[in-house]
Design an enzyme around this catalytic site. Structure first.
Site, PDB file in Angstrom:
ATOM      1  N   ARG A  39       0.842  -1.184   0.000  1.00 56.05           N
ATOM      2  CA  ARG A  39       0.000   0.000   0.000  1.00 56.05           C
ATOM      3  C   ARG A  39       0.878   1.235   0.000  1.00 56.05           C
ATOM      4  O   ARG A  39       1.948   1.257   0.623  1.00 56.05           O
ATOM      5  CB  ARG A  39      -0.928   0.029   1.226  1.00 56.05           C
ATOM      6  CG  ARG A  39      -2.036  -1.016   1.202  1.00 56.05           C
ATOM      7  CD  ARG A  39      -3.062  -0.700   0.114  1.00 56.05           C
ATOM      8  NE  ARG A  39      -4.171  -1.654   0.086  1.00 56.05           N
ATOM      9  CZ  ARG A  39      -4.203  -2.756  -0.624  1.00 56.05           C
ATOM     10  NH1 ARG A  39      -3.149  -3.069  -1.382  1.00 56.05           N
ATOM     11  NH2 ARG A  39      -5.257  -3.542  -0.600  1.00 56.05           N
TER      12      ARG A  39
ATOM     13  N   GLU B 124      -3.370   7.686  -5.275  1.00 56.72           N
ATOM     14  CA  GLU B 124      -3.328   6.987  -6.555  1.00 56.72           C
ATOM     15  C   GLU B 124      -4.395   7.575  -7.479  1.00 56.72           C
ATOM     16  O   GLU B 124      -5.563   7.562  -7.130  1.00 56.72           O
ATOM     17  CB  GLU B 124      -3.584   5.489  -6.368  1.00 56.72           C
ATOM     18  CG  GLU B 124      -2.470   4.788  -5.609  1.00 56.72           C
ATOM     19  CD  GLU B 124      -2.753   3.320  -5.373  1.00 56.72           C
ATOM     20  OE1 GLU B 124      -3.923   2.888  -5.538  1.00 56.72           O
ATOM     21  OE2 GLU B 124      -1.823   2.590  -5.013  1.00 56.72           O
TER      22      GLU B 124
ATOM     23  N   HIS C 290      -1.061   0.283  -9.689  1.00 55.23           N
ATOM     24  CA  HIS C 290      -1.723  -0.683  -8.798  1.00 55.23           C
ATOM     25  C   HIS C 290      -2.308  -1.853  -9.598  1.00 55.23           C
ATOM     26  O   HIS C 290      -3.502  -2.148  -9.524  1.00 55.23           O
ATOM     27  CB  HIS C 290      -2.830   0.011  -7.995  1.00 55.23           C
ATOM     28  CG  HIS C 290      -3.125  -0.675  -6.693  1.00 55.23           C
ATOM     29  ND1 HIS C 290      -3.523   0.011  -5.561  1.00 55.23           N
ATOM     30  CD2 HIS C 290      -3.110  -1.988  -6.332  1.00 55.23           C
ATOM     31  CE1 HIS C 290      -3.726  -0.844  -4.566  1.00 55.23           C
ATOM     32  NE2 HIS C 290      -3.482  -2.065  -5.019  1.00 55.23           N
TER      33      HIS C 290
END
Length: 317
Positions: free
Chosen positions: A235, A264, A283
């Site tokens: 993360r 993000e 991601h």
């Protein structure tokens, strides 16, 4: 009956199965939500991740909710204590460890061997001569440090030893059983700094949340070898990004490869986006068709259990 958070819908194939098999109420359909509040048995959380405060409001407003089914591995978006106090089960997903471990090595190899930079040079019309002094970093038989030896970390260790004959060190809240260490030829480190100073690649696979927030800051980057590379597939919240930028600029570490950032995506003017020794992907570590199908099936198993009043297969609390 499930409540889907926000306006973002599931992919078409998943949405179709939900519509065919469940009575779905959308959180943004306020009037319908109010009218049917007593019927709702489960809250489904998808990638849009509502705030903890919003989820707590829903738990308080929906008297018969039995479970929060999270379509994701991390549950740092959920107030676990509040759910537990209400007797609400929370589940996450499994099945992503293989693809995430594969992707961790994709990042390691790309960063170590200048894959992205090499691609850019090869496509540059000004590139006319190969620079034989432009050298990458050896991966085979180097040392890798895994921070977080859960399912994903264990899969990373397997690839490191079986595929690249690497020396594996790991740091975890609790030491793994001896037979597990032996199976992946991993050495336990009593402290994070012990690991950081002795490896060529640091791979982070810890969960997000308060316990790991900004786990990697200036002191941790300074504890790494100047030739080491930092790989994050966990993360973005586990990294103090200002400290990472400084460490890269001051050459405290050789480079970084990040599948996750905070936020993000990063703002277009963020300094990490301008650095030649930083590789960033959006991601996508678990983004394969096989893994997403498996995660979807696990997700539906948890939904079914919630609606039937059973214990969730992937219960977190």
């Amino acid at each position: 009956m499930a409540v889907l958070q926000g306006d973002i819908k599931f992919p078409e194939s998943l949405q179709r199965r939900l519509d065919e098999n469940y009575d779905v109420v959308f959180e943004h359909d306020v009037e319908n939500l109010k009218r049917r509040r007593d019927e709702i048995l489960a809250i489904v959380v998808y990638y849009n991740k509502p705030s903890k405060e919003k989820l707590n409001e829903l738990i308080d407003d929906l008297p018969n909710v039995r479970a929060i089914v999270n379509h994701g591995v991390g549950v740092n978006n959920i107030d676990l204590e509040a759910a537990k106090a209400r007797g609400v089960q929370v589940s996450n997903l499994s099945g992503a460890e293989v693809s995430v471990a594969d992707f961790a090595f994709a990042l390691i190899l790309a960063a170590a061997r200048n894959v992205v930079q090499g691609h850019a040079r090869s496509h540059n019309p000004m590139f006319t001569k190969i620079d034989f002094d432009w050298l990458g970093k050896e991966v085979s038989e180097s040392a890798i440090g895994i921070v977080g030896m859960g399912r994903i970390g264990t899969e990373v260790a397997k690839r490191a030893t079986q595929g690249f004959n690497m020396k594996v060190m790991y740091y975890n809240r609790k030491r793994r059983p001896l037979d597990e260490e032996i199976s992946v030829r991993a050495t336990y480190c009593e402290s994070l700094n012990e690991l950081l100073g002795n490896v060529d690649f640091v791979v982070v696979t810890v969960p997000g949340g308060k316990e790991t927030s900004k786990m990697f800051g200036w002191d941790q980057f300074c504890a790494m070898k100047e030739t080491a590379m930092f790989i994050n597939v966990s993360r973005g919240s586990v990294v103090d990004q200002e400290a990472l930028v400084r460490a890269l600029k001051e050459k405290k570490i050789a480079g970084a490869a990040l599948d996750v950032t905070d936020p993000e995506p990063l703002p277009c003017d963020h300094p990490l986006l301008t650095m030649d020794n930083v590789l960033i992907t959006p991601h996508i570590a678990s983004s394969t068709a096989t893994t997403r199908k498996l995660m979807f099936e696990v997700f539906l198993q948890n939904v079914d259990a919630a609606l039937q009043g059973k214990e969730l297969p992937n219960r977190v609390i």
